[in-house]
Design a protein around this motif. Structure first.
Motif, PDB file in Angstrom:
ATOM      1  N   ALA A   1       0.828  -1.210   0.000  1.00 29.04           N
ATOM      2  CA  ALA A   1       0.000   0.000   0.000  1.00 29.04           C
ATOM      3  C   ALA A   1       0.860   1.257   0.000  1.00 29.04           C
ATOM      4  O   ALA A   1       0.495   2.271  -0.608  1.00 29.04           O
ATOM      5  N   ASP A   2       2.011   1.210   0.650  1.00 27.59           N
ATOM      6  CA  ASP A   2       2.879   2.391   0.719  1.00 27.59           C
ATOM      7  C   ASP A   2       3.383   2.832  -0.646  1.00 27.59           C
ATOM      8  O   ASP A   2       3.692   4.010  -0.844  1.00 27.59           O
ATOM      9  N   ASP A   3       3.482   1.916  -1.596  1.00 27.66           N
ATOM     10  CA  ASP A   3       3.942   2.303  -2.931  1.00 27.66           C
ATOM     11  C   ASP A   3       3.016   3.339  -3.561  1.00 27.66           C
ATOM     12  O   ASP A   3       3.460   4.185  -4.339  1.00 27.66           O
ATOM     13  N   MET A   4       1.738   3.294  -3.211  1.00 26.23           N
ATOM     14  CA  MET A   4       0.792   4.254  -3.784  1.00 26.23           C
ATOM     15  C   MET A   4       0.949   5.650  -3.193  1.00 26.23           C
ATOM     16  O   MET A   4       0.345   6.601  -3.681  1.00 26.23           O
ATOM     17  N   LYS A   5       1.778   5.795  -2.158  1.00 25.77           N
ATOM     18  CA  LYS A   5       2.042   7.126  -1.596  1.00 25.77           C
ATOM     19  C   LYS A   5       2.953   7.944  -2.505  1.00 25.77           C
ATOM     20  O   LYS A   5       3.014   9.167  -2.378  1.00 25.77           O
ATOM     21  N   GLY A   6       3.668   7.275  -3.403  1.00 27.57           N
ATOM     22  CA  GLY A   6       4.587   7.992  -4.273  1.00 27.57           C
ATOM     23  C   GLY A   6       5.739   8.576  -3.481  1.00 27.57           C
ATOM     24  O   GLY A   6       6.163   8.030  -2.462  1.00 27.57           O
ATOM     25  N   LEU A   7       6.233   9.729  -3.929  1.00 26.45           N
ATOM     26  CA  LEU A   7       7.366  10.358  -3.258  1.00 26.45           C
ATOM     27  C   LEU A   7       6.940  11.084  -1.990  1.00 26.45           C
ATOM     28  O   LEU A   7       7.643  11.095  -1.000  1.00 26.45           O
ATOM     29  N   ASN A   8       5.788  11.733  -2.048  1.00 26.31           N
ATOM     30  CA  ASN A   8       5.306  12.472  -0.881  1.00 26.31           C
ATOM     31  C   ASN A   8       3.797  12.657  -1.021  1.00 26.31           C
ATOM     32  O   ASN A   8       3.305  13.774  -1.069  1.00 26.31           O
ATOM     33  N   MET A   9       3.100  11.537  -1.115  1.00 29.32           N
ATOM     34  CA  MET A   9       1.651  11.549  -1.357  1.00 29.32           C
ATOM     35  C   MET A   9       1.326  12.309  -2.641  1.00 29.32           C
ATOM     36  O   MET A   9       0.319  13.007  -2.736  1.00 29.32           O
ATOM     37  N   ASP A  10       2.204  12.174  -3.646  1.00 27.25           N
ATOM     38  CA  ASP A  10       1.988  12.883  -4.904  1.00 27.25           C
ATOM     39  C   ASP A  10       1.464  11.920  -5.972  1.00 27.25           C
ATOM     40  O   ASP A  10       1.217  10.749  -5.711  1.00 27.25           O
ATOM     41  N   MET A  11       1.319  12.441  -7.189  1.00 28.76           N
ATOM     42  CA  MET A  11       0.736  11.647  -8.261  1.00 28.76           C
ATOM     43  C   MET A  11       1.650  10.533  -8.759  1.00 28.76           C
ATOM     44  O   MET A  11       1.210   9.670  -9.519  1.00 28.76           O
ATOM     45  N   SER A  12       2.911  10.522  -8.339  1.00 32.03           N
ATOM     46  CA  SER A  12       3.784   9.424  -8.771  1.00 32.03           C
ATOM     47  C   SER A  12       3.284   8.085  -8.221  1.00 32.03           C
ATOM     48  O   SER A  12       3.592   7.027  -8.767  1.00 32.03           O
ATOM     49  N   GLY A  13       2.486   8.132  -7.169  1.00 31.73           N
ATOM     50  CA  GLY A  13       1.900   6.906  -6.639  1.00 31.73           C
ATOM     51  C   GLY A  13       0.906   6.265  -7.581  1.00 31.73           C
ATOM     52  O   GLY A  13       0.576   5.078  -7.438  1.00 31.73           O
ATOM     53  N   ALA A  14       0.430   7.029  -8.570  1.00 36.11           N
ATOM     54  CA  ALA A  14      -0.549   6.491  -9.524  1.00 36.11           C
ATOM     55  C   ALA A  14       0.028   5.342 -10.341  1.00 36.11           C
ATOM     56  O   ALA A  14      -0.721   4.515 -10.868  1.00 36.11           O
ATOM     57  N   LYS A  15       1.352   5.272 -10.440  1.00 33.51           N
ATOM     58  CA  LYS A  15       1.983   4.176 -11.184  1.00 33.51           C
ATOM     59  C   LYS A  15       1.668   2.821 -10.564  1.00 33.51           C
ATOM     60  O   LYS A  15       1.812   1.791 -11.222  1.00 33.51           O
ATOM     61  N   TYR A  16       1.262   2.825  -9.310  1.00 30.70           N
ATOM     62  CA  TYR A  16       1.066   1.572  -8.587  1.00 30.70           C
ATOM     63  C   TYR A  16      -0.407   1.287  -8.292  1.00 30.70           C
ATOM     64  O   TYR A  16      -0.725   0.362  -7.553  1.00 30.70           O
ATOM     65  N   VAL A  17      -1.281   2.076  -8.882  1.00 34.49           N
ATOM     66  CA  VAL A  17      -2.717   1.888  -8.651  1.00 34.49           C
ATOM     67  C   VAL A  17      -3.225   0.727  -9.504  1.00 34.49           C
ATOM     68  O   VAL A  17      -2.970   0.662 -10.706  1.00 34.49           O
ATOM     69  N   CYS A  18      -3.911  -0.176  -8.876  1.00 30.29           N
ATOM     70  CA  CYS A  18      -4.588  -1.271  -9.566  1.00 30.29           C
ATOM     71  C   CYS A  18      -5.752  -1.702  -8.677  1.00 30.29           C
ATOM     72  O   CYS A  18      -5.872  -1.271  -7.538  1.00 30.29           O
ATOM     73  N   SER A  19      -6.598  -2.534  -9.214  1.00 28.84           N
ATOM     74  CA  SER A  19      -7.756  -2.982  -8.443  1.00 28.84           C
ATOM     75  C   SER A  19      -7.886  -4.495  -8.522  1.00 28.84           C
ATOM     76  O   SER A  19      -7.890  -5.036  -9.631  1.00 28.84           O
ATOM     77  N   PRO A  20      -8.003  -5.140  -7.376  1.00 26.13           N
ATOM     78  CA  PRO A  20      -7.858  -4.609  -6.030  1.00 26.13           C
ATOM     79  C   PRO A  20      -6.485  -3.958  -5.848  1.00 26.13           C
ATOM     80  O   PRO A  20      -5.566  -4.243  -6.610  1.00 26.13           O
ATOM     81  N   PRO A  21      -6.340  -3.117  -4.832  1.00 23.57           N
ATOM     82  CA  PRO A  21      -5.074  -2.403  -4.658  1.00 23.57           C
ATOM     83  C   PRO A  21      -4.006  -3.265  -3.994  1.00 23.57           C
ATOM     84  O   PRO A  21      -4.324  -4.271  -3.354  1.00 23.57           O
ATOM     85  N   PRO A  22      -2.736  -2.872  -4.139  1.00 28.10           N
ATOM     86  CA  PRO A  22      -1.677  -3.550  -3.380  1.00 28.10           C
ATOM     87  C   PRO A  22      -1.946  -3.413  -1.881  1.00 28.10           C
ATOM     88  O   PRO A  22      -2.464  -2.395  -1.430  1.00 28.10           O
ATOM     89  N   ARG A  23      -1.580  -4.446  -1.148  1.00 26.59           N
ATOM     90  CA  ARG A  23      -1.854  -4.452   0.294  1.00 26.59           C
ATOM     91  C   ARG A  23      -0.590  -4.794   1.069  1.00 26.59           C
ATOM     92  O   ARG A  23       0.405  -5.240   0.504  1.00 26.59           O
TER      93      ARG A  23
END
Length: 201
Positions: free
Chosen positions: A177-199
């Motif tokens: 889940a932390d991968d979706m935080k990106g660098l600092n809760m920024d849009m770079s976390g979108a690279k790791y968005v999928c459904s269901p999400p990483p856990r």
């Protein structure tokens, strides 16, 4: 299959796209999003007889979600025709509720995609799909299981002797889940968005 379209036409259109473009043999499994009486009573049985013996249904996504009654009807056709149904298990209404609440609170960073889809959303839908399959008496495949709680439902079903199978994907083994935080809760976390999400578990 797009809602309002023929399943047979959808298959023919995809077959045409593949013709002359592939260097290997191809096959398709179907996605059923509009299980009308014609689809269930005519098209789907005929397609199974033509060799399309697996199809996928969704318990979420606006354009794909099936109601519980529709799931049961698709499962029943699969039972009669001896086909395999693959099920994407996430609770549509719970996701909509959580997403609306998060958006209202201003939580729109990619990380919150996962927050809107907690393990309970996947666990509940997995259990519901298993229960529907048990009611109908049909084997099912739960696709891209992302966490422990959904897997526990699969194990529970298997321990009861139900023909329930499951698979996962590499992202659920390598991402958290932390991968979706990106660098600092920024849009770079979108690279790791999928459904269901990483856990995380």
């Amino acid at each position: 299959q797009e809602k309002g379209t023929s399943l047979r036409t959808c298959v023919e259109n995809y077959r045409k796209l593949a013709e002359g473009e592939c260097y290997i043999d191809t096959a398709f499994h179907l996605i059923i999003s509009d299980p009308t009486a014609v689809v269930l009573g005519q098209e789907l049985p005929a397609l199974v007889k033509d060799g399309y013996t697996s199809f996928k249904v969704f318990m979420t996504y606006d354009d794909l979600v099936l109601s519980d009654k529709q799931l049961l009807e698709v499962f029943d056709v699969a039972r009669r025709e001896e086909a395999l149904v693959m099920v994407h298990c996430e609770g549509y209404d719970a996701i909509r509720f959580l997403t609306t609440r998060l958006e209202r609170e201003g939580h729109i960073a990619p990380y919150y995609h996962g927050v809107s889809r907690p393990q309970a959303v996947e666990r509940e839908a997995t259990h519901r799909a298993i229960s529907h399959a048990e009611i109908v008496g049909v084997p099912i495949m739960i696709v891209h299981v992302s966490g422990r709680e959904a897997m526990e439902q699969v194990r529970w079903a298997q321990q009861r002797g139900l023909p329930v199978h499951a698979e996962t994907c590499p992202q659920y083994i390598t991402l958290t889940a932390d991968d979706m935080k990106g660098l600092n809760m920024d849009m770079s976390g979108a690279k790791y968005v999928c459904s269901p999400p990483p856990r995380d578990a």
